[in-house]
Design an enzyme around this catalytic site. Structure first.
Site, mmCIF file in Angstrom:
data_model
loop_
_atom_site.group_PDB
_atom_site.id
_atom_site.type_symbol
_atom_site.label_atom_id
_atom_site.label_comp_id
_atom_site.label_asym_id
_atom_site.label_seq_id
_atom_site.Cartn_x
_atom_site.Cartn_y
_atom_site.Cartn_z
ATOM 1 N N MET A 79 27.290 11.120 19.658
ATOM 2 C CA MET A 79 28.151 10.705 20.765
ATOM 3 C C MET A 79 29.556 10.671 20.201
ATOM 4 S SD MET A 79 26.195 9.129 23.437
ATOM 5 C CE MET A 79 27.383 8.080 24.165
ATOM 6 N N SER A 80 30.486 11.287 20.896
ATOM 7 C CA SER A 80 31.825 11.233 20.332
ATOM 8 C C SER A 80 32.635 10.224 21.108
ATOM 9 C CB SER A 80 32.479 12.616 20.372
ATOM 10 O OG SER A 80 33.398 12.668 21.416
ATOM 11 N N LYS A 81 33.465 9.487 20.373
ATOM 12 C CA LYS A 81 34.258 8.438 21.029
ATOM 13 C C LYS A 81 35.209 9.072 22.042
ATOM 14 C CE LYS A 81 33.867 4.265 18.621
ATOM 15 N NZ LYS A 81 33.969 3.955 17.222
ATOM 16 N N ARG A 82 35.535 10.328 21.777
ATOM 17 C CA ARG A 82 36.505 10.982 22.657
ATOM 18 C C ARG A 82 35.886 11.397 23.993
ATOM 19 N NH1 ARG A 82 37.513 13.219 17.996
ATOM 20 N NH2 ARG A 82 38.833 11.789 16.863
ATOM 21 N N SER A 83 34.577 11.651 23.967
ATOM 22 C CA SER A 83 33.965 12.036 25.248
ATOM 23 C C SER A 83 33.848 10.775 26.096
ATOM 24 C CB SER A 83 32.589 12.654 25.016
ATOM 25 O OG SER A 83 31.615 11.646 24.990
#
Ligand code: GLU
Length: 483
Positions: free
Chosen positions: A252-256
């Site tokens: 999971m990317s913090k940016r998504s």
């Protein structure tokens, strides 16, 4: 007497709360509450460059929204004040100096350029960067001389050999070779401690018994344990939580935007459903029960139930669970929500209790409410093909027969309610020797211009009221006659 269990949620105020942060907070809360312990909030803002204005408020608001009430923290105080690391700045340096004295840490004066150089070289050789201990061999005189400039950092000195073994409550027994551990920075050149140092000092000073956090900290933990040992302090129980991944195992990317709490709330998820869903992201009860309130979790949760394999964040499952929570609401609870969401959306004065009734079973996320009722405001453009329905044996030729007769009947109706409308349409179907659906379908299409709507022809006519219903039927006939 056993020691009181104390856990802490230690977020860095970086601007957003993610499901990963919220899960940490929840599990930390549950580990404490399950054992009648205390849950502490500590703000870790020693990385001043990452600090975002307003981020601390987001943390407070999120905890409040999910009812994760902290017993101690910056806003509520407590015996270990202050609970914001930047306000504890002066606490850390004396401890670091104590380690320098005992030989567990050393001053480092390397310039940024030198360190960047080392990093580039390591990268070129495809090696992991590890500080080369250049400053470890400085003489006492050299150190004293350099200290005059006040430009230094303090590094932890890792043991040269041997292994560090520790037991994580979730990941089990873990072994690390000491010579793989980097001499990490404890005090930075701006005088602030690093997270790596401050978390150990504060966890000790705040009497934290269980350190519960994401598994990205598993590999740093041996360094922290060396710190505890150097100070001769009790080592807390470590509970590292499994990774949360997207479907397909992707990180999971913090940016998504996917797992950002405020985004999930905006999408129409209920806090109770989000909380319930994330409780299951890494923990299971042992049986197939999936629905838990916070109070039930406080009773049922145990560290034993935490799994070490990555958990998949599946928004469809969350959506399903959210729908179940919505369906469990009473009519009046659901109506309160519908009313709040529609009071500025509806342009006509309509009975929101009736609207809530037709929406209740069909709502999975709260945004479905406003997204599915636009036809109450206005019938949009639609194609007359919409009158075609094979099973109902309907098409626009049927519609042109049915709709004018419906208007005449409706104009004669003296009471306008669900039963009266139903009876009048059913009587018309009997008279025309049609099945009911063959009358209902064109009426619903004419009133809404939509292939699917919450509620059928009768519900919608009832809600629109006699005048608007007749007006819409007339407009629909005009449209049919024009084409
Ligand atoms: N400030 C750290 C973070 O936000 C806390 C990690 C921990 O719980 O020790 O990731």
């Amino acid at each position: 007497m056993t020691k009181e269990v104390r856990t802490r949620f230690a977020p860095s105020p970086t601007g957003t709360m993610h499901i990963g942060n919220l899960r940490s907070a929840l599990y930390e809360y549950l580990v404490a509450k399950n054992q009648s312990g205390k849950f502490v909030l500590r703000i870790e803002d020693t990385d001043q460059q990452r600090f975002v204005e307003g981020a601390t408020k987001i943390i407070y608001d999120t905890l409040k929204l999910f009812n994760l009430v902290h017993d101690e923290g910056p806003d509520v105080g407590g015996p270990y004040n202050p609970y914001i690391q930047s306000e504890r700045k002066d606490t850390y340096l004396p401890y670091a100096k104590q380690l320098v004295k005992s030989g567990h840490a050393y001053y480092c004066f390397c310039t940024k350029e030198r360190l960047d150089d080392l990093r580039t070289k390591a990268e070129e050789n495809k090696e992991q960067f590890k500080y080369d201990r250049h400053c470890l061999s400085l003489s006492e005189d050299e150190i004293n001389e350099k200290l005059k400039s006040d430009e230094y950092i303090i590094r932890q000195k890792m043991p040269d050999s041997g292994q560090l073994i520790y037991n994580d409550s979730v990941f089990g027994r873990l072994t690390f070779d000491n010579n793989t551990l980097e001499d990490q920075v404890l005090i930075k050149s701006d005088g602030f401690p690093t997270y790596n140092f401050a978390n150990v000092i504060d966890d000790h000073l705040m009497n934290i018994t269980h350190v519960v956090r994401g598994s990205e900290y598993l590999s740093s933990t041996p360094k922290y344990i060396h710190l505890y040992n150097a100070f001769n302090w009790d080592v807390p129980v470590f509970v590292h939580l499994p990774l949360i991944v997207k479907e397909g195992g992707k990180k999971m990317s913090k940016r998504s935007n996917d797992g950002i709490i405020s985004v999930l709330i905006d999408k129409g998820y209920l806090p109770e459903a989000i909380l319930n869903y994330i409780a299951l992201l890494g923990w299971s009860h042992g049986d197939s029960e999936e629905f838990f309130t916070l109070a039930e979790l406080e009773k049922e949760f145990s560290i034993k139930g935490i799994s070490k394999s990555p958990s998949i964040f599946d928004e469809n499952k969350l959506k399903w669970m959210n729908g179940e929570y919505i369906r469990k609401m009473t009519d009046s609870q659901f109506h309160d929500i519908v009313y709040e969401r529609l009071k500025d959306v509806l342009i006509h004065t309509l009975d929101t209790e009736k609207i809530a009734k037709i929406l209740h079973k069909r709502t999975e996320v709260l945004t479905d409410i406003e997204n599915n009722i636009d036809f109450f405001n206005k019938v949009g453009e639609y194609d007359k093909e919409l009158y075609f329905h094979k099973k109902m044996k309907c098409d626009y030729e049927v519609a042109i027969i049915v709709l004018p007769q419906v208007i005449s009947i409706f104009e004669e109706l003296t009471s306008w309610d669900h039963d009266a409308i139903y009876q009048s349409l059913a009587d018309l179907a009997t008279k025309l020797e049609y099945k009911n659906g063959k009358v209902m379908w064109p009426v619903r299409v004419a009133l809404t211009g939509k292939p699917v709507t919450p509620g059928g022809a009768i519900d919608i006519a009832d809600i629109l009221g006699k005048d608007m219903t007749i007006k819409r039927l007339k407009t629909a006939i005009d449209k049919l006659e024009k084409n």
